[in-house]
Motif scaffolding. Structure first.
Motif, mmCIF file in Angstrom:
data_model
loop_
_atom_site.group_PDB
_atom_site.id
_atom_site.type_symbol
_atom_site.label_atom_id
_atom_site.label_comp_id
_atom_site.label_asym_id
_atom_site.label_seq_id
_atom_site.Cartn_x
_atom_site.Cartn_y
_atom_site.Cartn_z
ATOM 1 N N ARG A 211 20.175 -31.774 -14.746
ATOM 2 C CA ARG A 211 20.490 -33.175 -15.140
ATOM 3 C C ARG A 211 21.400 -33.230 -16.314
ATOM 4 N N LEU A 212 21.201 -32.235 -17.247
ATOM 5 C CA LEU A 212 22.224 -32.032 -18.484
ATOM 6 C C LEU A 212 23.689 -31.720 -18.028
ATOM 7 N N ASP B 91 22.766 -39.535 -8.534
ATOM 8 C CA ASP B 91 21.667 -39.497 -9.266
ATOM 9 C C ASP B 91 21.597 -38.343 -10.372
ATOM 10 N N ASP B 92 20.578 -38.283 -11.229
ATOM 11 C CA ASP B 92 20.499 -37.178 -12.409
ATOM 12 C C ASP B 92 21.160 -36.031 -12.098
ATOM 13 N N THR B 93 21.142 -35.456 -10.685
ATOM 14 C CA THR B 93 21.436 -33.876 -10.571
ATOM 15 C C THR B 93 22.443 -33.820 -9.393
ATOM 16 N N ASN B 94 22.796 -35.085 -8.791
ATOM 17 C CA ASN B 94 23.743 -35.048 -7.626
ATOM 18 C C ASN B 94 25.010 -35.895 -7.854
ATOM 19 N N VAL B 95 26.110 -35.531 -7.187
ATOM 20 C CA VAL B 95 27.303 -35.961 -7.300
ATOM 21 C C VAL B 95 27.953 -36.044 -6.009
ATOM 22 N N GLU B 96 28.788 -36.986 -5.792
ATOM 23 C CA GLU B 96 29.656 -36.923 -4.431
ATOM 24 C C GLU B 96 30.954 -36.356 -4.645
ATOM 25 N N VAL B 97 31.449 -35.414 -3.997
ATOM 26 C CA VAL B 97 32.769 -35.078 -4.452
ATOM 27 C C VAL B 97 33.689 -34.695 -3.154
ATOM 28 N N SER C 64 48.022 -30.493 0.462
ATOM 29 C CA SER C 64 49.088 -30.543 -0.379
ATOM 30 C C SER C 64 48.554 -30.606 -2.036
ATOM 31 N N GLN C 65 47.394 -31.183 -2.160
ATOM 32 C CA GLN C 65 46.759 -31.752 -3.412
ATOM 33 C C GLN C 65 45.775 -30.498 -3.861
ATOM 34 N N ILE C 66 46.019 -30.086 -5.289
ATOM 35 C CA ILE C 66 45.191 -29.166 -5.740
ATOM 36 C C ILE C 66 44.577 -30.013 -7.094
ATOM 37 N N VAL C 67 43.060 -30.221 -7.021
ATOM 38 C CA VAL C 67 42.452 -30.464 -8.047
ATOM 39 C C VAL C 67 41.341 -29.939 -8.634
ATOM 40 N N LEU C 68 40.886 -30.325 -9.776
ATOM 41 C CA LEU C 68 39.796 -29.513 -10.699
ATOM 42 C C LEU C 68 38.659 -29.667 -9.664
ATOM 43 N N ALA C 69 37.645 -28.781 -9.828
ATOM 44 C CA ALA C 69 36.499 -28.585 -8.957
ATOM 45 C C ALA C 69 35.370 -27.891 -9.820
ATOM 46 N N ASP C 70 34.363 -27.606 -9.300
ATOM 47 C CA ASP C 70 33.236 -27.136 -10.163
ATOM 48 C C ASP C 70 32.895 -27.964 -11.043
ATOM 49 N N GLU C 71 32.304 -27.440 -12.062
ATOM 50 C CA GLU C 71 31.721 -28.303 -13.405
ATOM 51 C C GLU C 71 32.377 -28.010 -14.697
ATOM 52 N N ILE C 72 32.341 -29.067 -15.551
ATOM 53 C CA ILE C 72 32.791 -28.623 -17.059
ATOM 54 C C ILE C 72 31.568 -29.034 -17.994
ATOM 55 N N SER C 73 31.049 -28.008 -18.275
ATOM 56 C CA SER C 73 29.660 -28.196 -19.034
ATOM 57 C C SER C 73 29.571 -26.898 -19.964
ATOM 58 N N PRO C 74 28.464 -27.075 -20.701
ATOM 59 C CA PRO C 74 28.276 -25.905 -21.850
ATOM 60 C C PRO C 74 27.936 -24.588 -20.966
ATOM 61 N N MET D 236 18.355 -25.815 -24.079
ATOM 62 C CA MET D 236 18.493 -26.841 -23.637
ATOM 63 C C MET D 236 18.731 -28.263 -24.771
ATOM 64 N N GLU D 237 18.353 -27.612 -25.862
ATOM 65 C CA GLU D 237 18.250 -28.527 -26.996
ATOM 66 C C GLU D 237 19.655 -28.812 -27.479
ATOM 67 N N ALA D 238 20.381 -27.438 -27.310
ATOM 68 C CA ALA D 238 21.880 -27.581 -27.658
ATOM 69 C C ALA D 238 22.747 -28.270 -26.516
ATOM 70 N N TYR D 239 22.529 -28.131 -25.329
ATOM 71 C CA TYR D 239 22.755 -28.847 -24.188
ATOM 72 C C TYR D 239 22.618 -30.404 -24.578
ATOM 73 N N GLU D 240 21.690 -30.801 -24.986
ATOM 74 C CA GLU D 240 21.168 -32.285 -24.900
ATOM 75 C C GLU D 240 22.017 -32.792 -26.114
ATOM 76 N N GLU D 241 22.068 -32.102 -27.383
ATOM 77 C CA GLU D 241 23.066 -32.373 -28.477
ATOM 78 C C GLU D 241 24.279 -32.658 -28.097
ATOM 79 N N VAL D 242 24.875 -31.826 -27.037
ATOM 80 C CA VAL D 242 26.522 -31.849 -26.649
ATOM 81 C C VAL D 242 26.402 -33.188 -25.958
ATOM 82 N N LEU D 243 25.437 -33.396 -25.154
ATOM 83 C CA LEU D 243 25.221 -34.735 -24.288
ATOM 84 C C LEU D 243 25.354 -35.801 -25.171
ATOM 85 N N GLN D 244 24.480 -35.880 -26.036
ATOM 86 C CA GLN D 244 24.249 -36.975 -27.024
ATOM 87 C C GLN D 244 25.769 -37.176 -27.853
ATOM 88 N N ARG D 245 26.336 -36.144 -28.155
ATOM 89 C CA ARG D 245 27.557 -36.239 -29.065
ATOM 90 C C ARG D 245 28.772 -36.983 -27.959
#
Ligand code: UDP
Length: 240
Positions: A48-49, A75-81, A188-198, A225-234
């Motif tokens: 989720r984080l 939802d919390d843990t799923n995205v459409e890409v 022909s289109q190159i896009v950012l993929a994967d995730e950008i997270s801690p 996870m406390e650190a990841y949660e803090e990143v999310l809150q900020r």
């Protein structure tokens, strides 16, 4: 038809087919791994984080004109890409010395660079993602010279945008890894993929220098996870 098997399962995510052949569902797992899968753990809220942080960051990048694979949050843990063919080159950007840069050079951690360093690695778990350069990429036919120039330019732009963004969140963007993919519906289109997270960025508190990223897990610093949660809150607070 209900698909019971993921199309692909990686260390931290699963990819599922949808009714649209050009669209996938990406599921963030609670599994954490480090040192090329040697160290493993599970954290209850990790999926989720990372999903939430990554979506917000992708929103920031899209707004600044960086194309990404993200379509919408489910939802919390799923995205459409958008379905992409992932380029087998990982792009790492470094603003300060840390991690494998320090291991390779013997330089101490936390030395700011005059200009960002861009480096490439060959995306291969089997080989442990070895460092490669432009000449390797050409001879291994991983990307054309034109595509490589595009990856470099995009990575620097992402660094500029995210460096400023995280600074406004009271975080120093030390280094990060990007992955890119070619849209299946328009190669022909190159896009950012994967995730950008801690998981894939080093983020240090601007005031205290405290590590707020996966190094807490790698180095057994606790409160991961406390650190990841803090990143999310900020991040959330910054975006209002
Ligand atoms: N990174 C990543 N996946 C990888 C390798 C690196 O997300 O397979 C990220 C890592 O979290 C850090 C940056 O890229 O933010 C630079 O990592 P480094 O090369 O220092 O590797 P490390 O030895 O830390 O894995």
């Amino acid at each position: 038809m209900i698909c019971m098997e993921p199309l692909y399962e990686g260390k931290a995510k699963r990819l599922w087919a949808t009714e649209d052949p050009n669209v996938l569902r990406m599921e963030f797992k609670n599994d954490a791994t480090a040192y090329n899968g040697e160290k493993k753990a599970q954290f209850e809220s990790k999926g989720r984080l990372n999903n939430t942080i990554s979506n917000l960051i992708y929103g920031v990048l899209e707004k600044e004109g960086v194309p990404t694979h993200l379509i919408r949050n489910i939802d919390d843990t799923n995205v459409e890409v958008h379905k992409v063919e992932i380029l087998m080159v990982e792009v790492i950007v470094r603003n300060l010395s840390a991690g494998s840069f320090c291991k390779r050079t013997g330089m101490e951690e936390g030395i700011p660079f005059g200009q960002p360093i861009i480096e490439f690695s060959y995306k291969s778990d089997e080989l442990g993602d070895p460092l490669i350069n432009d000449d390797y990429i050409r001879e291994m036919k991983l990307a054309s010279a034109e595509d490589l120039a595009h990856l470099r330019g995009s990575a620097l732009k992402v660094n500029e945008i995210l460096g400023n963004f995280f600074a406004e969140c009271g975080l120093k963007l030390v280094d990060f890894k990007l992955e890119f993919g070619r849209l299946v519906k328009d190669p022909s289109q190159i896009v950012l993929a994967d995730e950008i997270s801690p998981d894939g960025c080093r983020l240090w508190d601007l005031n205290t220098g405290e590590k707020m990223d996966k190094d807490r897990f790698r180095r057994d610093l606790g409160n991961v996870m406390e650190a990841y949660e803090e990143v999310l809150q900020r991040v959330k607070a910054k975006l209002g």
